[in-house]
Motif scaffolding. Structure first.
Motif, PDB file in Angstrom:
ATOM      1  N   LYS A   1       0.827  -1.209   0.000  1.00  0.00           N
ATOM      2  CA  LYS A   1       0.000   0.000   0.000  1.00  0.00           C
ATOM      3  C   LYS A   1       0.865   1.265   0.000  1.00  0.00           C
ATOM      4  O   LYS A   1       0.531   2.263  -0.632  1.00  0.00           O
ATOM      5  N   GLU A   2       2.009   1.195   0.686  1.00  0.00           N
ATOM      6  CA  GLU A   2       2.912   2.344   0.776  1.00  0.00           C
ATOM      7  C   GLU A   2       3.834   2.467  -0.445  1.00  0.00           C
ATOM      8  O   GLU A   2       4.679   3.357  -0.505  1.00  0.00           O
ATOM      9  N   GLY A   3       3.686   1.557  -1.387  1.00  0.00           N
ATOM     10  CA  GLY A   3       4.467   1.644  -2.620  1.00  0.00           C
ATOM     11  C   GLY A   3       5.852   1.034  -2.546  1.00  0.00           C
ATOM     12  O   GLY A   3       6.707   1.323  -3.384  1.00  0.00           O
ATOM     13  N   LEU A   4       6.085   0.180  -1.542  1.00  0.00           N
ATOM     14  CA  LEU A   4       7.415  -0.416  -1.383  1.00  0.00           C
ATOM     15  C   LEU A   4       7.598  -1.687  -2.212  1.00  0.00           C
ATOM     16  O   LEU A   4       8.693  -2.229  -2.254  1.00  0.00           O
ATOM     17  N   MET A   5       6.525  -2.147  -2.853  1.00  0.00           N
ATOM     18  CA  MET A   5       6.630  -3.399  -3.610  1.00  0.00           C
ATOM     19  C   MET A   5       6.072  -3.267  -5.033  1.00  0.00           C
ATOM     20  O   MET A   5       5.275  -4.094  -5.475  1.00  0.00           O
ATOM     21  N   PRO A   6       6.519  -2.269  -5.784  1.00  0.00           N
ATOM     22  CA  PRO A   6       5.983  -2.131  -7.147  1.00  0.00           C
ATOM     23  C   PRO A   6       6.416  -3.282  -8.062  1.00  0.00           C
ATOM     24  O   PRO A   6       5.836  -3.488  -9.120  1.00  0.00           O
ATOM     25  N   PHE A   7       7.407  -4.023  -7.620  1.00  0.00           N
ATOM     26  CA  PHE A   7       7.967  -5.121  -8.403  1.00  0.00           C
ATOM     27  C   PHE A   7       7.149  -6.405  -8.313  1.00  0.00           C
ATOM     28  O   PHE A   7       7.307  -7.308  -9.099  1.00  0.00           O
ATOM     29  N   VAL A   8       6.253  -6.505  -7.325  1.00  0.00           N
ATOM     30  CA  VAL A   8       5.486  -7.731  -7.116  1.00  0.00           C
ATOM     31  C   VAL A   8       4.358  -7.805  -8.145  1.00  0.00           C
ATOM     32  O   VAL A   8       3.574  -6.876  -8.297  1.00  0.00           O
ATOM     33  N   GLU A   9       4.311  -8.937  -8.830  1.00  0.00           N
ATOM     34  CA  GLU A   9       3.261  -9.147  -9.831  1.00  0.00           C
ATOM     35  C   GLU A   9       2.000  -9.676  -9.172  1.00  0.00           C
ATOM     36  O   GLU A   9       2.029 -10.152  -8.047  1.00  0.00           O
ATOM     37  N   ARG A  10       0.891  -9.568  -9.911  1.00  0.00           N
ATOM     38  CA  ARG A  10      -0.397 -10.055  -9.422  1.00  0.00           C
ATOM     39  C   ARG A  10      -1.053 -10.917 -10.500  1.00  0.00           C
ATOM     40  O   ARG A  10      -0.833 -10.709 -11.679  1.00  0.00           O
ATOM     41  N   THR A  11      -1.872 -11.825 -10.016  1.00  0.00           N
ATOM     42  CA  THR A  11      -2.663 -12.627 -10.942  1.00  0.00           C
ATOM     43  C   THR A  11      -3.828 -11.773 -11.442  1.00  0.00           C
ATOM     44  O   THR A  11      -4.052 -10.664 -10.935  1.00  0.00           O
ATOM     45  N   SER A  12      -4.581 -12.294 -12.386  1.00  0.00           N
ATOM     46  CA  SER A  12      -5.736 -11.554 -12.907  1.00  0.00           C
ATOM     47  C   SER A  12      -6.771 -11.290 -11.817  1.00  0.00           C
ATOM     48  O   SER A  12      -7.516 -10.315 -11.886  1.00  0.00           O
ATOM     49  N   SER A  13      -6.773 -12.134 -10.781  1.00  0.00           N
ATOM     50  CA  SER A  13      -7.713 -11.922  -9.674  1.00  0.00           C
ATOM     51  C   SER A  13      -7.140 -11.016  -8.579  1.00  0.00           C
ATOM     52  O   SER A  13      -7.793 -10.760  -7.574  1.00  0.00           O
ATOM     53  N   GLY A  14      -5.897 -10.541  -8.767  1.00  0.00           N
ATOM     54  CA  GLY A  14      -5.304  -9.597  -7.818  1.00  0.00           C
ATOM     55  C   GLY A  14      -4.419 -10.213  -6.747  1.00  0.00           C
ATOM     56  O   GLY A  14      -3.874  -9.503  -5.899  1.00  0.00           O
ATOM     57  N   THR A  15      -4.239 -11.523  -6.781  1.00  0.00           N
ATOM     58  CA  THR A  15      -3.386 -12.194  -5.793  1.00  0.00           C
ATOM     59  C   THR A  15      -1.913 -11.893  -6.090  1.00  0.00           C
ATOM     60  O   THR A  15      -1.472 -12.006  -7.234  1.00  0.00           O
ATOM     61  N   ARG A  16      -1.180 -11.501  -5.062  1.00  0.00           N
ATOM     62  CA  ARG A  16       0.248 -11.203  -5.234  1.00  0.00           C
ATOM     63  C   ARG A  16       1.023 -12.497  -5.476  1.00  0.00           C
ATOM     64  O   ARG A  16       0.813 -13.497  -4.802  1.00  0.00           O
ATOM     65  N   ILE A  17       1.966 -12.422  -6.422  1.00  0.00           N
ATOM     66  CA  ILE A  17       2.848 -13.550  -6.729  1.00  0.00           C
ATOM     67  C   ILE A  17       4.274 -13.070  -6.512  1.00  0.00           C
ATOM     68  O   ILE A  17       4.736 -12.139  -7.173  1.00  0.00           O
ATOM     69  N   PHE A  18       4.988 -13.686  -5.565  1.00  0.00           N
ATOM     70  CA  PHE A  18       6.344 -13.287  -5.221  1.00  0.00           C
ATOM     71  C   PHE A  18       7.360 -14.221  -5.863  1.00  0.00           C
ATOM     72  O   PHE A  18       7.167 -15.431  -5.898  1.00  0.00           O
TER      73      PHE A  18
END
Length: 136
Positions: A25-42
């Motif tokens: 939320k604070e913008g510290l993880m712009p590199f983390v991708e998300r699935t089409s449903s919005g789930t973070r993938i690390f």
């Protein structure tokens, strides 16, 4: 390529899922991708980046300043000097913290010795030679 869920990353880094969501939320993880449903993938590289974030946080660096660092990383080579300077400043901060902790440890060791001696003697009076010793 192996990927990790937010709960796996939280466990790996000894953080809460809430903390990772806050970082995002604070913008510290712009590199983390998300699935089409919005789930973070690390990915492994994301975990490495989060370890750097945790390192900076442990030096007392505010989230806002860590965000600047993340932005500089995103900006690429044009910010190498800023990133280098920031880590030199963090190094000095940690060295000062270590010096303070060393002084703290010296006092703690002194008090351990003080109380051990008093315990062996069965009284604090062994230390009283006309000076006041604060025991609380």
């Amino acid at each position: 390529m192996k990927t990790y869920s937010i709960s796996e990353v939280a466990k790996e880094l000894d953080l809460t899922v809430y903390t990772l969501r806050y970082y995002d939320k604070e913008g510290l993880m712009p590199f983390v991708e998300r699935t089409s449903s919005g789930t973070r993938i690390f990915k492994e590289s994301d975990i490495s980046a989060l370890k750097v974030i945790e390192c900076l946080k442990s030096t007392g660096m505010p989230i806002k300043e860590i965000k600047h660092f993340i932005d500089w990383c995103t900006d690429g080579d044009s910010t190498l000097q800023q990133r280098y300077d920031m880590f030199i400043e963090r190094k000095a901060t940690v060295e000062a913290q270590m010096e303070e902790l060393k002084k703290t440890m010296e006092l703690i060791e002194h008090k351990c010795s003080y109380y051990k001696t008093a315990l062996v003697a069965g009284t604090e009076d062994i230390h009283k030679k006309g000076k006041i010793e604060i025991t609380n």
